[in-house]
Write an enzyme that holds these catalytic residues in place. Structure first.
Site, PDB file in Angstrom:
ATOM      1  N   HIS A 125       0.844  -1.189   0.000  1.00 60.17           N
ATOM      2  CA  HIS A 125       0.000   0.000   0.000  1.00 60.17           C
ATOM      3  C   HIS A 125       0.882   1.243   0.000  1.00 60.17           C
ATOM      4  CE1 HIS A 125      -3.934  -1.806   0.149  1.00 60.17           C
ATOM      5  NE2 HIS A 125      -3.586  -2.589   1.156  1.00 60.17           N
ATOM      6  N   ASP A 155      -0.183   6.889  -3.808  1.00 58.67           N
ATOM      7  CA  ASP A 155      -1.247   6.513  -4.739  1.00 58.67           C
ATOM      8  C   ASP A 155      -1.528   7.582  -5.784  1.00 58.67           C
ATOM      9  OD1 ASP A 155      -1.530   4.134  -3.421  1.00 58.67           O
ATOM     10  OD2 ASP A 155      -3.320   4.693  -2.312  1.00 58.67           O
TER      11      ASP A 155
END
Length: 363
Positions: A125, A155
């Protein structure tokens, strides 16, 4: 700006859908292929990242769904997928599947670790990717745990925005050469690349391996301070002329402790003194004191408060739509008002999109 550009997105989470939303914000026709069944519960009833897109539910395991997906991709300028390496190939929808039927296709692949390398097939992540790339190292004040705003550095910054840039570059190249390409957008690559500005300062001796000793990660005039009411104030008067204004507003222009802005030996004492001063008044006091000056000081706002900030409100940056608070499209272009598009219901366009493919003989 992207009117006439067609993009097919295979439903995923995080940076891939954000990249597709940004392309839709810029005027591209984006069709998102969604899986049968309910939406991911983390995104709520109305997924903001689907705004401006046409939503189609297809079961890729069924011949009709697979054929429809192929037809949509063969009619597109670009594709976006965010699955682990090899998954699209196993589905029969990898880049090679379209090499002859759509040679100009720009195939956008969004992953954390990239399409190859020792970690390519492992989970991760945002924090994991930017920790490995080096981007997380300076993300705190000395002695604190490194921490960044959730999803933004990895991200979105290192992932989605690099995917958008890669797709646009690929489309331009395909227009010129007639040949498409595969865009390997890895968050570890992009977040490391984003370090270029910071690392460029190393040549001037302004980057240290020790946190809190570099020009942008530890000085008293470049951090966030708590105020008396528990709210926070950001200070970053990097250049000497702005630092001078900051000291003048604070009544510290003649204080010898603050005379040398770049003396690292003075930073701990300067930080402690500023922290004590700022903690003595609520953030509204400091906001009023610095309003309209070039001291480079601003309160830290949550998104709901930011919506009502005079500057943000004047530019209509945040708005409430379909029950969610959402930001306006960016960047802006002359003569075009940045208005967020509507968010489609899940699968809302399945029938019309498939009917259009059949009408045009593509399915």
């Amino acid at each position: 700006m992207l009117s006439g550009i067609k993009v097919v997105e295979f439903e995923g989470l995080g940076p891939g859908p954000f990249a597709a939303m940004m392309l839709a914000d810029l005027g591209a026709e984006v069709i998102v292929i969604q899986r049968p069944g309910p939406a991911n519960p983390t995104m709520g009833e109305h997924n903001m990242l689907d705004r401006g897109k046409r939503a189609v539910v297809l079961d890729l395991k069924l011949p009709k769904g697979f054929a429809a997906a192929r037809a949509l991709v063969n009619d597109a300028d670009a594709l976006i997928e965010g699955l682990r390496p090899g998954v699209m190939e196993r589905l029969g929808l990898g880049p090679e599947a379209f090499a002859h039927t759509n040679p100009k296709l720009v195939y956008g692949r969004m992953t954390g670790w990239g399409q190859d390398g020792p970690r390519a097939h492992t989970a991760g992540h945002d924090y994991n990717y930017i920790a490995t790339s080096g981007a997380l190292w300076y993300a705190s004040t000395p002695g604190d745990v490194p921490l960044t705003p959730p999803t933004i550095v990895g991200d979105i910054g290192g992932g989605a925005l690099y995917l958008v840039a890669g797709i646009l570059a690929g489309i331009l190249n395909a227009t010129r050469t007639g040949q498409g390409t595969v865009v390997d957008a890895a968050i570890v690559d992009g977040s490391a690349h984003m370090m270029a500005l910071f690392m460029a300062m190393a040549g001037g001796g302004n980057v240290s391996k020790t946190r809190g000793r570099s020009l942008l990660d530890g000085p008293p005039w470049g951090r966030v301070y708590p105020c008396a009411d528990g709210a926070y104030l950001s200070v970053q008067c990097l250049e000497p002329q702005f630092y001078a204004i900051f000291l003048d507003q604070m009544g510290l222009s003649d204080d010898p402790d603050f005379a040398d802005q770049y003396d690292r030996a003075q930073w701990p004492n300067q930080t402690a003194r500023l922290a004590e001063i700022f903690s003595g008044q609520p953030v509204s006091h400091w906001a009023a004191l610095f309003a309209g000056t070039d001291a480079c000081v601003a309160p830290v706002l949550d998104p709901w408060s930011a919506k009502d900030d005079p500057h943000m409100a004047a530019r209509a940056v945040w708005s409430e739509g379909q029950g969610v608070l959402q930001p306006a499209p960016a960047p802006r272009f002359g003569g075009i008002a940045p208005q967020p598009a509507s968010i489609p219901e899940r699968g809302a366009d399945t029938e019309t999109v498939l009917q259009d493919l059949e009408t045009r003989g593509l399915l």
